[in-house]
Design an enzyme around this catalytic site. Sequence first.
Site, PDB file in Angstrom:
ATOM      1  CD1 TRP A 103      -2.408  -2.117   1.596  1.00  0.00           C
ATOM      2  CD2 TRP A 103      -3.036  -0.985  -0.235  1.00  0.00           C
ATOM      3  NE1 TRP A 103      -3.453  -2.791   1.003  1.00  0.00           N
ATOM      4  CE2 TRP A 103      -3.857  -2.122  -0.113  1.00  0.00           C
ATOM      5  CE3 TRP A 103      -3.246  -0.125  -1.319  1.00  0.00           C
ATOM      6  CZ2 TRP A 103      -4.882  -2.422  -1.035  1.00  0.00           C
ATOM      7  CZ3 TRP A 103      -4.252  -0.425  -2.234  1.00  0.00           C
ATOM      8  CH2 TRP A 103      -5.060  -1.557  -2.080  1.00  0.00           C
ATOM      9  CG  ASP A 173      -3.548   4.189   3.684  1.00  0.00           C
ATOM     10  OD1 ASP A 173      -4.641   4.015   4.266  1.00  0.00           O
ATOM     11  OD2 ASP A 173      -3.235   3.592   2.628  1.00  0.00           O
ATOM     12  CE  LYS A 197      -9.042  -2.714   3.411  1.00  0.00           C
ATOM     13  NZ  LYS A 197      -8.240  -1.838   2.568  1.00  0.00           N
TER      14      LYS A 197
HETATM   15  C1  LIG Z   1      -7.594  -1.369   1.484  1.00  0.00           C
HETATM   16  C2  LIG Z   1      -6.499  -0.381   1.552  1.00  0.00           C
HETATM   17  C3  LIG Z   1      -6.335   0.614   0.575  1.00  0.00           C
HETATM   18  C4  LIG Z   1      -7.210   0.713  -0.642  1.00  0.00           C
HETATM   19  O1  LIG Z   1      -8.500   1.085  -0.344  1.00  0.00           O
HETATM   20  P1  LIG Z   1      -9.537   1.367  -1.519  1.00  0.00           P
HETATM   21  O2  LIG Z   1     -10.707   1.903  -0.764  1.00  0.00           O
HETATM   22  O3  LIG Z   1      -9.802   0.073  -2.207  1.00  0.00           O
HETATM   23  O4  LIG Z   1      -8.933   2.363  -2.423  1.00  0.00           O
HETATM   24  C5  LIG Z   1      -5.313   1.518   0.739  1.00  0.00           C
HETATM   25  N1  LIG Z   1      -4.491   1.460   1.803  1.00  0.00           N
HETATM   26  C6  LIG Z   1      -4.602   0.519   2.748  1.00  0.00           C
HETATM   27  C7  LIG Z   1      -3.662   0.500   3.901  1.00  0.00           C
HETATM   28  C8  LIG Z   1      -5.615  -0.439   2.654  1.00  0.00           C
HETATM   29  O5  LIG Z   1      -5.740  -1.378   3.602  1.00  0.00           O
END
Ligand SMILES: *Cc1c(COP(=O)(O)O)cnc(C)c1O
Length: 361
Positions: A103, A173, A197
Amino acid sequence: MSKRLFNFCAGPAALPEAVLQQAQAELLDWQGKGLSVMEMSHRSDEFVSVAEAAEQDLRDLLAIPDNYKVLFLQGGASQQFAQIPLNFLPEDGVADYIDTGIWSAKAIEEAERYGRVNVAASAKGYDYFAIPGQNDWRLSKDAAYVHYTPNETIGGLEFGWIPEVGDVPLIADMSSTILSRPLDVSRYGMIYAGAQKNIGPSGLVVVIVREDLLGQARSLCPTMLDYSVAAKNASMYNTPPTFGWYLAGLIFKWLKQQGGLEAMQRINDAKQRTLYGAIDRSELYSNPINTSDRSWMNVPFRLADDRLDKSFLAGAEERGLLNLKGHRSVGGMRASIYNAVSQQAVDALVAYMAEFEQKQG
Ligand SMILES: *Cc1c(COP(=O)(O)O)cnc(C)c1O
């Protein structure tokens, strides 16, 4: 009666059953108004009250200081990868990024389209099994911001500490770790999290941003991607993802009922101890991550012989343990044990793992 199985999906992930039941009960007729939240004007008093309550509950949970805006936006976390440099990275500036896995690498790749990126540290030297300590970071003197990924959802690597970056805004993030435990928001310039999540349904992304950072977007930044436009319009410059926002609000209320983030920390700590303990004690399963950098939310593990993977997964599914297959880039298994995944679910998984190992002799 429908049956609910144990869902270890990395995302979109399990939601609390009580929240789904409430949404179901309110679907046709929200609080006696004769329509569903999905069918309401986002400008109506009813929806605005839903939206404001969700924001207030999130502020309470995370103790968000008053000088931070909370935005409910679209496009998931991935859109933030572009939105962040478009808002905060001047054309002649440099941004520092920490590479700890898939990520953070995606965030880096996208930011490089808009300006100069300095990868100040990388876990590559540890095969992404450990987080480089801050002594080894090479931060720029004049970075516009420092970006990192506190929890790598795929690799299963999590920071147990907050980087020290002085006056440079720290951007995180937190898609797969937000709300799993208390957080000192004041240490950050901006926090963002895709909802699917620990917050709610996919498509929604929650942004918590310090007010003084707003208003410096590049002139070519699309209006829809300018945080200051979103902030000025209370995330309603256009039609927001109303149903996702409403569901997020139900999750926040549920988290408060569980006792808030201190309680979630206790519960999540117990869950991760149960699962890593079982992995570490076994001869069959292993997790390669440096023990102090192990993720609480995403637990990848391998079987000693990957020819057993298929029968492990088939047996798991028979017992109602779903979505344990690891990410295609990593292989093996991964159990995502977000807030909505109970200790009971983890206990069931661990019991199955022991039974499967015994059967192998
Ligand atoms: C799932 C995830 C993403 C991507 O999320 P989307 O909503 O599909 O764009 C980005 N960063 C992390 C750490 C994630 O777990």
